[in-house]
Design an enzyme around this catalytic site. Sequence first.
Site, PDB file in Angstrom:
ATOM      1  N   MET A   1       0.753  -1.148  -0.013  1.00  0.00           N
ATOM      2  CA  MET A   1      -0.034   0.148  -0.030  1.00  0.00           C
ATOM      3  C   MET A   1       0.806   1.097  -0.036  1.00  0.00           C
ATOM      4  SD  MET A   1      -3.047  -1.039   2.336  1.00  0.00           S
ATOM      5  CE  MET A   1      -4.084   0.631   2.458  1.00  0.00           C
TER       6      MET A   1
ATOM      7  N   ALA B   1       2.076   3.065  -2.473  1.00  0.00           N
ATOM      8  CA  ALA B   1       3.460   2.952  -3.470  1.00  0.00           C
ATOM      9  C   ALA B   1       3.025   3.809  -4.534  1.00  0.00           C
ATOM     10  CB  ALA B   1       3.653   1.620  -3.767  1.00  0.00           C
TER      11      ALA B   1
ATOM     12  N   LYS C   1       0.321   3.452  -6.707  1.00  0.00           N
ATOM     13  CA  LYS C   1      -0.458   2.755  -7.769  1.00  0.00           C
ATOM     14  C   LYS C   1      -1.769   3.463  -8.359  1.00  0.00           C
ATOM     15  CE  LYS C   1      -1.845  -0.694  -4.972  1.00  0.00           C
ATOM     16  NZ  LYS C   1      -1.097  -0.094  -3.786  1.00  0.00           N
TER      17      LYS C   1
ATOM     18  N   ASP D   1      -8.324  -0.084 -11.117  1.00  0.00           N
ATOM     19  CA  ASP D   1      -7.528   0.061  -9.812  1.00  0.00           C
ATOM     20  C   ASP D   1      -8.012  -0.881  -8.741  1.00  0.00           C
ATOM     21  OD1 ASP D   1      -5.705   1.316  -8.251  1.00  0.00           O
ATOM     22  OD2 ASP D   1      -6.991   2.893  -7.622  1.00  0.00           O
ATOM     23  N   GLU D   2      -7.432  -1.227  -7.676  1.00  0.00           N
ATOM     24  CA  GLU D   2      -7.919  -2.138  -6.714  1.00  0.00           C
ATOM     25  C   GLU D   2      -8.166  -3.656  -7.321  1.00  0.00           C
ATOM     26  OE1 GLU D   2      -7.510  -1.223  -3.678  1.00  0.00           O
ATOM     27  OE2 GLU D   2      -7.478   0.816  -4.047  1.00  0.00           O
TER      28      GLU D   2
ATOM     29  N   VAL E   1     -10.623  -8.966   3.666  1.00  0.00           N
ATOM     30  CA  VAL E   1     -11.076  -7.641   3.075  1.00  0.00           C
ATOM     31  C   VAL E   1     -11.404  -6.725   4.335  1.00  0.00           C
ATOM     32  CG1 VAL E   1     -12.475  -6.317   1.461  1.00  0.00           C
ATOM     33  CG2 VAL E   1     -11.621  -8.704   0.944  1.00  0.00           C
TER      34      VAL E   1
ATOM     35  N   ILE F   1     -11.544  -2.506   4.331  1.00  0.00           N
ATOM     36  CA  ILE F   1     -11.180  -1.155   3.658  1.00  0.00           C
ATOM     37  C   ILE F   1     -10.609  -0.312   4.642  1.00  0.00           C
ATOM     38  CG2 ILE F   1     -12.112   0.571   2.109  1.00  0.00           C
ATOM     39  CD1 ILE F   1     -12.024  -2.225   1.017  1.00  0.00           C
ATOM     40  N   GLY F   2      -9.381   0.204   4.260  1.00  0.00           N
ATOM     41  CA  GLY F   2      -8.825   1.289   5.082  1.00  0.00           C
ATOM     42  C   GLY F   2      -7.673   1.934   4.303  1.00  0.00           C
TER      43      GLY F   2
ATOM     44  N   TYR G   1      -3.364   0.498   7.905  1.00  0.00           N
ATOM     45  CA  TYR G   1      -2.292  -0.309   7.397  1.00  0.00           C
ATOM     46  C   TYR G   1      -0.876   0.443   7.186  1.00  0.00           C
ATOM     47  CZ  TYR G   1      -6.238  -3.254   5.743  1.00  0.00           C
ATOM     48  OH  TYR G   1      -7.257  -4.163   5.739  1.00  0.00           O
TER      49      TYR G   1
HETATM   50  N1  LIG Z   1       1.185  15.607  -1.298  1.00  0.00           N
HETATM   51  C1  LIG Z   1       2.053  14.775  -1.691  1.00  0.00           C
HETATM   52  N2  LIG Z   1       3.117  15.079  -2.469  1.00  0.00           N
HETATM   53  C2  LIG Z   1       3.748  14.070  -2.768  1.00  0.00           C
HETATM   54  N3  LIG Z   1       3.726  12.738  -2.694  1.00  0.00           N
HETATM   55  C3  LIG Z   1       2.717  12.434  -1.937  1.00  0.00           C
HETATM   56  C4  LIG Z   1       1.715  13.429  -1.223  1.00  0.00           C
HETATM   57  N4  LIG Z   1       0.913  12.811  -0.376  1.00  0.00           N
HETATM   58  C5  LIG Z   1       1.130  11.450  -0.664  1.00  0.00           C
HETATM   59  N5  LIG Z   1       2.266  11.296  -1.343  1.00  0.00           N
HETATM   60  C6  LIG Z   1       2.798   9.989  -1.887  1.00  0.00           C
HETATM   61  O1  LIG Z   1       1.946   9.320  -2.718  1.00  0.00           O
HETATM   62  C7  LIG Z   1       2.334   7.785  -2.788  1.00  0.00           C
HETATM   63  C8  LIG Z   1       0.905   7.268  -2.230  1.00  0.00           C
HETATM   64  O2  LIG Z   1       0.011   7.462  -3.711  1.00  0.00           O
HETATM   65  P1  LIG Z   1      -1.030   6.332  -3.817  1.00  0.00           P
HETATM   66  O3  LIG Z   1      -1.465   6.600  -5.419  1.00  0.00           O
HETATM   67  O4  LIG Z   1      -2.112   6.804  -3.015  1.00  0.00           O
HETATM   68  O5  LIG Z   1      -0.754   4.958  -3.509  1.00  0.00           O
HETATM   69  P2  LIG Z   1      -1.366   3.526  -3.730  1.00  0.00           P
HETATM   70  O6  LIG Z   1      -2.424   3.501  -4.669  1.00  0.00           O
HETATM   71  O7  LIG Z   1      -0.114   2.677  -4.138  1.00  0.00           O
HETATM   72  O8  LIG Z   1      -1.806   3.153  -2.388  1.00  0.00           O
HETATM   73  C9  LIG Z   1       3.116   7.719  -1.369  1.00  0.00           C
HETATM   74  O9  LIG Z   1       4.473   7.470  -2.067  1.00  0.00           O
HETATM   75  C10 LIG Z   1       2.992   8.987  -0.732  1.00  0.00           C
HETATM   76  O10 LIG Z   1       4.379   9.306  -0.049  1.00  0.00           O
HETATM   77  C1  LIG Z   2      -3.535  -5.062   2.960  1.00  0.00           C
HETATM   78  C2  LIG Z   2      -4.861  -5.179   3.032  1.00  0.00           C
HETATM   79  C3  LIG Z   2      -5.428  -4.210   2.437  1.00  0.00           C
HETATM   80  N1  LIG Z   2      -6.952  -4.020   2.154  1.00  0.00           N
HETATM   81  C4  LIG Z   2      -7.629  -2.925   1.546  1.00  0.00           C
HETATM   82  C5  LIG Z   2      -7.209  -1.682   2.258  1.00  0.00           C
HETATM   83  C6  LIG Z   2      -7.599  -0.752   1.302  1.00  0.00           C
HETATM   84  O1  LIG Z   2      -8.923  -0.274   1.378  1.00  0.00           O
HETATM   85  C7  LIG Z   2      -7.135  -1.374  -0.143  1.00  0.00           C
HETATM   86  C8  LIG Z   2      -5.847  -1.173  -0.568  1.00  0.00           C
HETATM   87  O2  LIG Z   2      -5.583   0.377  -0.638  1.00  0.00           O
HETATM   88  P1  LIG Z   2      -4.327   1.096  -1.719  1.00  0.00           P
HETATM   89  O3  LIG Z   2      -3.765   2.065  -0.842  1.00  0.00           O
HETATM   90  O4  LIG Z   2      -5.096   1.765  -3.048  1.00  0.00           O
HETATM   91  O5  LIG Z   2      -3.223   0.034  -2.189  1.00  0.00           O
HETATM   92  O6  LIG Z   2      -6.968  -2.861   0.217  1.00  0.00           O
HETATM   93  C9  LIG Z   2      -7.593  -5.144   2.638  1.00  0.00           C
HETATM   94  O7  LIG Z   2      -8.668  -5.214   2.569  1.00  0.00           O
HETATM   95  N2  LIG Z   2      -6.937  -6.183   3.281  1.00  0.00           N
HETATM   96  C10 LIG Z   2      -5.691  -6.211   3.424  1.00  0.00           C
HETATM   97  O8  LIG Z   2      -5.103  -7.423   3.754  1.00  0.00           O
END
Ligand SMILES: Nc1ncnc2c1ncn2[C@@H]1O[C@H](COP(=O)(O)OP(=O)(O)O)[C@@H](O)[C@H]1O
Ligand SMILES: Cc1cn([C@H]2C[C@H](O)[C@@H](COP(=O)(O)O)O2)c(=O)[nH]c1=O
Length: 192
Positions: free
Chosen positions: A11, A13, A15, A87-88, A170, A172-173, A178
Amino acid sequence: MAQMYFYYSAMNAGKSTTLLQSSFNYRERGMNPAIFTAAIDDRYGKGVVSSRIGLQEEAELFNVDDDLFQCLSQMHAETKIDCVLIDECQFLTKAQVYQLTEVVDKLHIPVLCYGLRSDFRGELFDGSRYLLAWADKLVELKTICHCGRKANMVIRQDESGKAIADGDQVEIGGNDRYVSVCRKHYKEALEG
Ligand SMILES: Nc1ncnc2c1ncn2[C@@H]1O[C@H](COP(=O)(O)OP(=O)(O)O)[C@@H](O)[C@H]1O
Ligand SMILES: Cc1cn([C@H]2C[C@H](O)[C@@H](COP(=O)(O)O)O2)c(=O)[nH]c1=O
Ligand SMILES: [Zn+2]
């Protein structure tokens, strides 16, 4: 030739950010991406892909019973689709991953899926299991643990911040529930 891509990571990263950048990229070239996200992930409201960096875009929702090949065939017949962005994607079923391979192989539309590889117990999600098996290209997106190593695991925490070992796959959070960590710190957190 169209291909299926699986962009996976822990999470937080980037995506969703990467998906939204791809969408923007297609649109700025006059093309039409179809964006989907899981109906169960309603953290930012329903029908939206949202990144922590602040970018957002409307999306179609997928539920476990949806036939994504049928749905995308119909959308494509009405307005040409140039790529599909999901996504997801860890929440896809095995049948839906198969349907998406049909979108690539029969409709010749590239499908780019973004999601988690494993859950808080270190087990594969179903969607990820079949994407790892069937995607043409596997691309790891990286985030870092507090120690500086690559974070490839995710800890689910209780209200006091303690790592949880068991529970429903599952839940959500976000960053409140996490934390992404390296394997060493994942094991240490669970050993207590
Ligand atoms: N204001 C910000 N400016 C730049 N990067 C940010 C900001 N807020 C969050 N991030 C970075 O964005 C990334 C999370 O992006 P996100 O697309 O929501 O991730 P994922 O979908 O993998 O959970 C993290 O690397 C976080 O450090
Ligand atoms: C590890 C893990 C995650 N989830 C859920 C939590 C979030 O709602 C999404 C992943 O969000 P992302 O920031 O877009 O990667 O998945 C879960 O339900 N169970 C798990 O073990
Ligand atoms: Zn670490």
